[in-house]
Write an enzyme that holds these catalytic residues in place. Structure first.
Site, PDB file in Angstrom:
ATOM      1  CD  GLU A  94       0.576   0.395   3.177  1.00 28.45           C
ATOM      2  OE1 GLU A  94       0.121   1.388   3.782  1.00 28.45           O
ATOM      3  OE2 GLU A  94       1.793   0.144   3.138  1.00 28.45           O
ATOM      4  CD  GLU A 114       7.071   3.047  -1.129  1.00 26.10           C
ATOM      5  OE1 GLU A 114       8.133   3.295  -0.550  1.00 26.10           O
ATOM      6  OE2 GLU A 114       6.867   3.248  -2.339  1.00 26.10           O
TER       7      GLU A 114
END
Length: 718
Positions: free
Chosen positions: A454, A457
């Site tokens: 997401e 990271e």
């Protein structure tokens, strides 16, 4: 930023205070120890802390060199592109030759930005009976940095220049030697040359931490006992004494030139010195004044100085060999600048992220630089991967660096293209390939909109912020296809299905923070009412229930037109995140990334690092970008005054020269030793923060978010 400091890191980052100078060749054979320095390759050097107070470059492409300032000195210089540091530091050393020896980084110092329209800085350092002022610009006509030095003292003293080259971003295989009155360093690809207008009265080169100039001066009360002419390959450090004493001679001009060869670097430095600082500074300022004159004046609601600094910081962040390649930050925060286990190749922030690039492009677009936003999109189209997705990040040349798939980064070019109205066939062909990748993406038994990472990271799963980006991106893609006379219905079908399903994947009804439903940061399994656990990383021990981890990423659903601002689950989720992850500071209310975030300093203020037994806990601090995102949401709720307040809160986190940080201190340790709401030692400047400031400023001015995709809102908010 991804998973990928203060006082003690400064010491760690300067094993030998790494130095700079240009020796006069005639001295090399007449001083004790002339010839080659022994003791190579030297200690593995590290990079200076990331909390920069200066970042500058000439406006034109004929000067492919960028400088940063930190700790009272010239810190990393980048050449030949913005993904490649070419030096670690350049600074002055002052001594009387027997009782004291002081670096400017060790004494009281300040950094000023006299004119926010021009990234030309002035540093002042005050030591034992002396004051030294340095002005910095790059020569707009060539690859060199100019350092204009003014030195005053009550008694005659000696001033040395200390330079630590790190050519190619590493500096582990540099060679150093004198050439034509300059101190030269080379590797297999590029070269640097340090030159003083008045020449050098003595010089030496050595290996970091072994016999470099600072090690010699500090061990011998300000005297050089050896004067080596050459060193390398290895971590070489250069030192030379300037021909000024602070009384009879008080001014000097030093140039740090670069080129593909030693001769080219020496010519760049010598030509800049011959031209003089004032002429270069005048041309440097003219380039920036011309650029800013092409843009509209700052909106009345904004801090005019900070607005200008933000535009300039973003413009400085574009590579000159690769137009449209804007990096995240010209810094290497914390372990990314010193720990080879975390960063086998130093870097990451001076790379291009499609997500950050989208933020930068929309910030510049809001400020009136449509051409820059167009170059950013062109760059994204050029670096698209063969299977249609965009890499997690790339060098400015487009080479993938980290390779995890983040679906919101593949959606970002679609959003940017829609804002720019780009529906030509070449553009929509590539965007459609990205759409096809999203629709077909699957990994580890999951399919889109489940994402491998997401927006922070660090985790895979079903993320409200990622899903918002993907849904909005696909709707924008379909609209661009429609304008091009093509069918985008299958992208709309997927977007519609995911818009309907996002709450089922990410809204918990059984979480610990409220009896009413609220958005989680993400779910691993698409079942937000299950107590599925995962490890947060970043020095968090054990696992946490996914229902107990919240962030404000769900606001992307509102800011991108996927959900209405008055949605009751959004409203309740705001109550939850304000209670769980916000802190009220003298700079206003600010937010953490998510519950339990550990991406930030240790409790003693030391740098973030991971996988070390001596570090039990690190604390992610407050991110000013979230005030900007909340302000955009408040505009959609019709509260312009609240949004304007968020803009002021963002401005209050700026450093003394107007650079905005990645993170600001919260009220976790080492508070109260640090002031909450002020910049930490995180990446400064962070381009995303400056972009968010610009975007919110113009959004408040216009009464609605300037990046709002109306085509998405028309579809879902009717």
């Amino acid at each position: 930023m991804t998973t990928s400091r203060r006082d003690f890191l400064r010491a760690a980052a300067l094993v030998g205070a790494t130095a700079a100078v240009a020796p006069v060749p005639a001295l090399a054979d007449t001083r004790p120890g002339g010839g080659a320095a022994p003791g190579g390759p030297g200690a593995d050097q590290t990079f200076t802390p990331a909390d920069k107070l200066g970042f500058g470059t000439a406006r034109g492409a004929t000067s492919p060199v960028w400088f940063t300032l930190e700790g009272g000195r010239l810190s990393e210089v980048y050449h030949p592109d913005l993904s490649t540091p070419a030096s670690r530091e350049t600074q002055w050393v002052v001594t009387d030759g027997h009782s004291f020896v002081e670096r400017v980084s060790d004494v009281r110092h300040s950094t000023e930005l006299p004119d926010p329209q021009v990234p030309a800085y002035r540093q002042t350092a005050t030591g034992t009976g002396w004051t030294l002022t340095t002005r910095y610009v790059t020569d707009p006509a060539r690859a060199s940095v100019l350092l204009d030095l003014e030195f005053h003292t009550s008694r005659a003293l000696q001033v040395f220049v200390l330079h630590d080259p790190a050519l190619g971003g590493e500096g582990t295989a540099d060679r150093a030697f004198p050439q034509d009155g300059a101190l030269v360093a080379t590797d297999s690809v590029t070269a640097s040359a340090l030159l003083a207008a008045g020449g050098f009265s003595e010089s030496t080169v050595g290996y970091a931490g072994v016999n470099d100039g600072w090690t010699e001066l500090s061990a011998n009360h300000g005297r050089l006992t050896a004067h080596y002419a050459t060193a390398g390959p290895g971590n070489v450090v250069q030192l030379a004494r300037l021909r000024l004493d602070g009384r009879s001679s008080t001014r000097e001009l030093v140039a740090l030139g670069f080129g593909a060869t030693a001769g080219e670097a020496v010519r760049a430095a010598r030509t800049s010195v011959t031209r003089g600082f004032d002429a270069a500074a005048k041309a440097y300022a003219a380039g920036w004044h011309e650029y800013l004159a092409s843009l509209p004046a700052a909106p009345k609601v904004a801090d005019r100085r900070l607005h200008t600094t933000s535009v300039v910081a973003l413009a400085c962040s574009e590579d000159k060999r690769n137009p449209g390649a804007f990096i995240a930050s010209p810094t290497m925060p914390w372990a990314f600048g010193f720990d080879r286990a975390v960063a086998p190749q130093y870097g990451s922030y001076h790379l291009v992220w499609p997500r950050d690039l989208y933020q930068i492009a929309t910030g510049l677009l809001a400020a009136g630089d449509r051409a820059a936003a167009g170059r950013a999109l062109d760059y994204l189209l050029r670096i698209q991967q063969p299977d249609g997705h965009w890499a997690q990040n790339t060098t400015v040349a487009g080479e993938p660096y980290w390779t995890s798939v983040q679906l919101d980064e593949t959606a970002a070019p679609m959003l940017l293209a829609w804002l720019l109205g780009r529906h030509d066939s070449a553009t929509v062909d590539k965007l459609a390939r990205g759409g096809d990748f999203i629709l077909s993406f699957a990994k580890d038994g999951h399919s889109a909109p489940w994402t491998e990472q997401e927006r922070w990271e660090e985790q895979n799963g079903y993320s409200p912020s990622t899903i918002a980006s993907v849904v909005a991106g696909l709707v924008c893609l379909a609209d661009l296809l429609r304008q091009a006379g093509r069918d985008g219905s299958r992208y709309l079908a997927a977007a519609d299905a995911w818009q309907r399903a996002v709450d089922g994947w990410t809204v918990t009804h059984t979480g610990p923070y409220s009896p009413r439903p609220y958005y989680t940061r993400l779910t691993k399994d698409g079942n937000p009412d299950a107590g599925t656990t995962y490890n947060l990383g970043n020095n968090n021990a054990g696992e946490v229930d996914q229902r107990a981890v919240v962030d404000a990423g769900f606001l992307e659903l509102v800011r991108l037109g996927v959900k209405p601002a008055a949605d009751p689950v959004v409203a309740n989720s705001l109550v939850v995140v304000d209670a769980q992850i916000s802190t009220v500071t003298p700079s206003g209310r600010h937010w953490h990334r998510y519950s339990g975030d550990g991406y930030g300093e240790q409790a003693n203020g030391g740098p973030w690092d991971v996988n070390r037994s001596d570090i039990e806990r690190t604390y992610g601090r407050l991110w000013p970008i979230f005030a900007g995102e909340r302000g955009e949401y408040e505009l959609l709720r019709g509260d312009r005054d609240a949004a304007a307040g968020r803009l002021s809160d963002m401005a209050a986190t700026a450093g003394p020269t107007g650079l905005l940080p990645e993170q600001a201190w919260d009220k976790n340790p080492p508070y109260p030793r640090v002031r909450a709401g002020t910049p930490t030692a995180s990446a400064t400047p962070l381009a995303w923060t400056h972009a968010q400031y610009l975007r919110l400023a113009w959004s408040v001015q216009k009464g609605r978010p300037v990046e709002y995709p109306d085509v998405v809102a028309r579809r879902y908010l009717r």
